[in-house]
Design a protein around this motif. Structure first.
Motif, PDB file in Angstrom:
ATOM      1  N   GLU A   1       3.596  -1.168  -5.172  1.00 23.18           N
ATOM      2  CA  GLU A   1       4.327  -0.521  -6.371  1.00 23.18           C
ATOM      3  C   GLU A   1       3.401  -0.606  -7.561  1.00 23.18           C
ATOM      4  O   GLU A   1       3.625   0.352  -8.582  1.00 23.18           O
ATOM      5  N   LEU A   2       2.769  -1.985  -7.763  1.00 21.10           N
ATOM      6  CA  LEU A   2       1.863  -1.915  -8.889  1.00 21.10           C
ATOM      7  C   LEU A   2       0.712  -0.747  -8.750  1.00 21.10           C
ATOM      8  O   LEU A   2       0.398  -0.085  -9.873  1.00 21.10           O
ATOM      9  N   ALA A   3       0.285  -0.630  -7.476  1.00 21.51           N
ATOM     10  CA  ALA A   3      -0.862   0.717  -7.542  1.00 21.51           C
ATOM     11  C   ALA A   3      -0.139   1.994  -8.154  1.00 21.51           C
ATOM     12  O   ALA A   3      -0.559   2.851  -8.609  1.00 21.51           O
ATOM     13  N   MET A   4       1.283   2.128  -7.654  1.00 22.56           N
ATOM     14  CA  MET A   4       1.976   3.526  -7.897  1.00 22.56           C
ATOM     15  C   MET A   4       2.085   3.788  -9.306  1.00 22.56           C
ATOM     16  O   MET A   4       1.774   4.668  -9.813  1.00 22.56           O
ATOM     17  N   TYR A   5       2.729   2.690  -9.859  1.00 19.76           N
ATOM     18  CA  TYR A   5       3.008   2.721 -11.333  1.00 19.76           C
ATOM     19  C   TYR A   5       1.471   2.984 -12.293  1.00 19.76           C
ATOM     20  O   TYR A   5       1.521   3.565 -13.177  1.00 19.76           O
ATOM     21  N   SER A   6       0.660   2.178 -11.745  1.00 16.40           N
ATOM     22  CA  SER A   6      -0.709   2.328 -12.567  1.00 16.40           C
ATOM     23  C   SER A   6      -1.050   3.679 -12.422  1.00 16.40           C
ATOM     24  O   SER A   6      -1.833   4.225 -13.789  1.00 16.40           O
ATOM     25  N   VAL A   7      -1.299   4.289 -11.274  1.00 17.69           N
ATOM     26  CA  VAL A   7      -1.826   5.725 -11.258  1.00 17.69           C
ATOM     27  C   VAL A   7      -0.968   6.639 -11.645  1.00 17.69           C
ATOM     28  O   VAL A   7      -1.229   7.761 -12.656  1.00 17.69           O
TER      29      VAL A   7
END
Length: 757
Positions: A45-51
């Motif tokens: 989820e962190l990867a999704m939100y960051s990009v």
């Protein structure tokens, strides 16, 4: 073995430290994610939100200014659009049941890091945006900006970028019909690689990116997913270059995407057959942010949620984590929503084209995007918070402290050439300067005529493609921006870019219809840059309203700077026009037996001019005035003249003024001309001023009276300026000199090969 960070595990370990700052998220953004989820995010989820919350994907610094588009788009302008801002690409009705779709985007920072692949995948990405609308891609264009032409790093970057644009487009079988190549020291270490694609379809075949219909299947098709491009454009485009003036350092260096044009070519044909079979409910390409973008945007734009089994994604690297699979920007991939009853037919078409296709999920009830990995839930988010409800900043705006001094530093005191010898020497120097010299060295690396639909291409002012073989209906496109004008006055400079692109479409005989843009600026954290940006957006929006043509979409590219040094503000404007029959097109090159007329008015305007730049290295003062009502009138006269067969050739006057237009028109027609300047105005001003709203036209001598009567009836100023000589091999300008075409050609065509061969 590292424990899989599932949603359940995240809920049980709220205090686990996470590298959100390294992924580009601010402290308050991370806190907001925790608030949305009611827990800390999982790694995936962190990867999704960051990009998805990156500057490149979320437009978080520019969205607040989009109000200018809506405020200046009239019902009449909206009526021309079938799809607009927020879709993969803009779509406009061009008549006879046809629709054209076009868009302009940036791939700037990846192209500095790895010029060939950065530029190549920029072309691939914009082509897939056009595919995602249901259209066949027909042509591409490439507005490019580089550092000083003789700088060593320009010699590194430019050949790779040109090879990448040509290599990908040529392999796809798409003609490159135009663009720009501009040099300026401000782009050293931060080139601008913008790419445009245009496509066409029957209006009823329009497709949009949404996941609707509970139970419909989500199918990923195209290339396998790998480690290449993880965090690529989404991260690279969301931070500034750091380090020395040459830009050798980066705060973040994710891998640049690797393109395979042959895979994309097959994917194009596969998509077109899927569209023809009417078995696609919604479709999205995988570009920046990869699966994170495709799944969240499809779900967010639909009427339910989505469940995805991420471990079903075909991979080309071992040991990839869920976060890596979601963040990968591997190229040549598409995601479709398909009715269960059509899945077998969908898969059959993919097998026919040897395209890998995998069912990875389905549309669900509710409003959650749930992603699992081998049965464990690693993502459970409201999709709109990922795709459409990211941060929105009202960045501080302040007029730069040095703006008044820049304007006060006018070119009026610069030494001007006097007498025949000085004027002739200036003309030859200008013709050979890097920004005015022939782009043949670049364009000869592109296939401009593949598929047989190209009607006009560079070095013409306009690119033109035939859409309908039966009627001859076609579209014309031009991209333009004089960033020096924008630096001096962002509002008026952007309207000048719009006016030039509009005029370039008009000189081909087409009627301008719609606008796309790629807004390239420095850091949004600089109040001075945001002042430039706000002025440019407002100028473009209000200019489009005055011309009556809508902005259909585009791209914002921030952080184009090295350290604290920003590029010149460069809002590239693309204009699309329609022509009922491409046989009525107007070429740029002159022909024998023609009379030359100069349309419009010339004023003493040299702020930001190419003459001031080339001869004196000067930038200051104010740019030329823009009169959009006059531009609209000029376009109407040109369209009527083309339809009536009154125009034999036409060439826009812009960089370099009348002198440059005369040289190019003679060389492109391989014919000489005799030119007489007006007695009531300084020869230097007439030759080199860059006043807007002017066009050099050539009319057949028997039609001279009819055309000038047309101009007079419409109130358009004109002046007879010369004739095209049947036997002459020189451009003769009374009071200035005679220039042999061979000498002009050597000067004009010799510059770029000498620099880059």
């Amino acid at each position: 073995m590292t424990q899989l960070d599932t949603v359940a595990h995240a809920a049980e370990t709220p205090d686990t430290e996470q590298p959100f700052r390294e992924l580009g998220l601010k402290d308050d953004e991370y806190a907001r994610i925790r608030e949305i989820l009611g827990r800390r995010p999982t790694d995936a989820e962190l990867a999704m939100y960051s990009v998805m919350w990156s500057e490149h994907c979320s437009y978080k610094s520019s969205k607040v200014h989009w109000k200018h588009w809506s405020a200046n788009t009239t019902p009449e302008m909206k009526a021309k659009m079938l799809a607009g801002i927020g879709e993969n690409a803009g779509v406009v009705d061009i008549g006879d049941g046809w629709a054209a779709t076009f868009k302009l985007e940036s791939h700037n920072h990846p192209s500095y890091v790895e010029p060939y692949q950065g530029a190549a995948t920029g072309v691939g990405g914009i082509v897939r945006d056009i595919m995602a609308m249901g259209a066949r891609p027909l042509a591409v264009m490439d507005p490019l900006r580089f550092g000083a032409a003789d700088h060593p790093d320009t010699r590194r970057v430019l050949p790779g970028v040109v090879a990448g644009v040509g290599g990908y487009g040529n392999c796809l079988g798409l003609p490159n019909i135009g663009g720009e190549v501009v040099f300026d020291p401000s782009y050293q270490g931060n080139p601008l690689v913008n790419a445009l694609c245009v496509g066409a379809m029957r209006a009823e075949d329009l497709h949009l990116a949404h996941a609707s219909g509970t139970g419909n299947k989500v199918i990923l098709f195209g290339a396998r997913t790998g480690l290449d491009g993880i965090g690529g454009v989404s991260v690279l485009a969301s931070d500034t270059f750091s380090g020395d003036e040459g830009g050798s350092g980066r705060k973040k260096l994710p891998s640049v995407q690797v393109g395979d044009p042959f895979t994309e070519k097959v994917l194009i044909e596969c998509c077109l057959e899927l569209f023809a079979e009417k078995i696609v409910v919604g479709i999205q390409d995988l570009g920046g942010a990869g699966l994170s973008c495709a799944t969240s945007e499809l779900a967010s734009a639909g009427d339910g949620g989505m469940r995805v089994e991420l471990d079903k994604v075909p991979l080309r690297a071992k040991g990839m984590t869920p976060a890596e699979v979601l963040s990968s920007e591997s190229q040549e991939r598409m995601c479709a929503v398909v009715r269960p009853s059509d899945v077998d037919a969908f898969m059959a078409v993919c097998r026919k084209w040897d395209v890998i296709a995998t069912e990875i999920g389905e549309v669900t009830e509710g409003d959650r995007l749930v992603i699992t990995w081998h049965g464990e839930t690693v993502v459970d988010v409201p999709p709109r918070t990922v795709a459409h409800e990211g941060p929105m900043y009202e960045r501080p705006i302040a007029r730069p402290a040095d703006q008044d001094a820049l304007i006060a530093d006018t070119p009026d005191g610069l030494t001007r050439p006097r007498g025949e010898e000085e004027l002739a020497a200036t003309l030859m120097r200008m013709v050979a300067s890097p920004n005015l010299a022939s782009r043949r060295w670049v364009t000869q690396q592109y296939d401009r005529y593949v598929r047989g639909g190209t009607v006009l291409a560079q070095p013409s002012d306009t690119g033109m493609i035939r859409i309908d073989e039966e009627t001859g209906r076609g579209v014309a496109l031009a991209t333009d921006c004089n960033a020096r004008f924008v630096k001096l006055d962002p509002y008026q400079g952007t309207q000048l870019a719009l006016a030039e692109a509009y005029r370039n479409v008009a000189v081909s005989g087409a009627t301008p219809l719609a606008v796309t843009n790629c807004l390239n600026f420095g850091s949004p954290e600089d109040p001075g840059v945001m002042w430039q940006f706000e002025q440019a957006v407002r100028g473009l929006a209000e200019g489009c309203k005055e011309l009556g043509i809508p902005v259909t979409g585009g791209n914002v590219s921030f952080y184009n700077q090295t350290g604290t040094t920003a590029i010149l503000p460069t809002p590239v404007v693309g204009v699309l026009g329609v022509i009922d029959d491409v046989r009525d097109r107007v070429p740029t090159g002159l022909g024998a037996g023609q009379t030359l007329l100069l349309l419009g008015e010339t004023h003493d305007e040299f702020g930001g001019s190419e003459w001031a730049n080339v001869v004196h290295g000067h930038l200051g003062g104010t740019p030329p005035k823009v009169d959009l009502a006059r531009e609209k009138l000029l376009a109407e006269v040109l369209a009527e003249g083309a339809r009536s067969g009154l125009l034999a050739a036409a060439h826009d006057l812009s960089d370099g003024g009348l002198a440059q237009a005369l040289v190019e028109a003679c060389l492109l027609g391989d014919v000489g001309a005799s030119v007489t300047l007006a007695d009531d105005q300084d020869a230097f001003v007439q030759l080199f001023s860059e006043s807007a709203g002017r066009v050099l036209v050539a009319v057949p001598r028997p039609e001279e009276m009819r055309f000038t009567e047309l101009c007079a009836a419409r109130g358009l100023p004109w002046r007879k300026t010369g004739t095209v000589d049947d036997e002459s091999d020189a451009l003769e300008i009374a009071g200035v000199g005679a220039f042999a075409l061979a000498d002009l050609r050597a000067a004009w065509e010799g510059t770029l090969p000498a620099l880059f061969d």
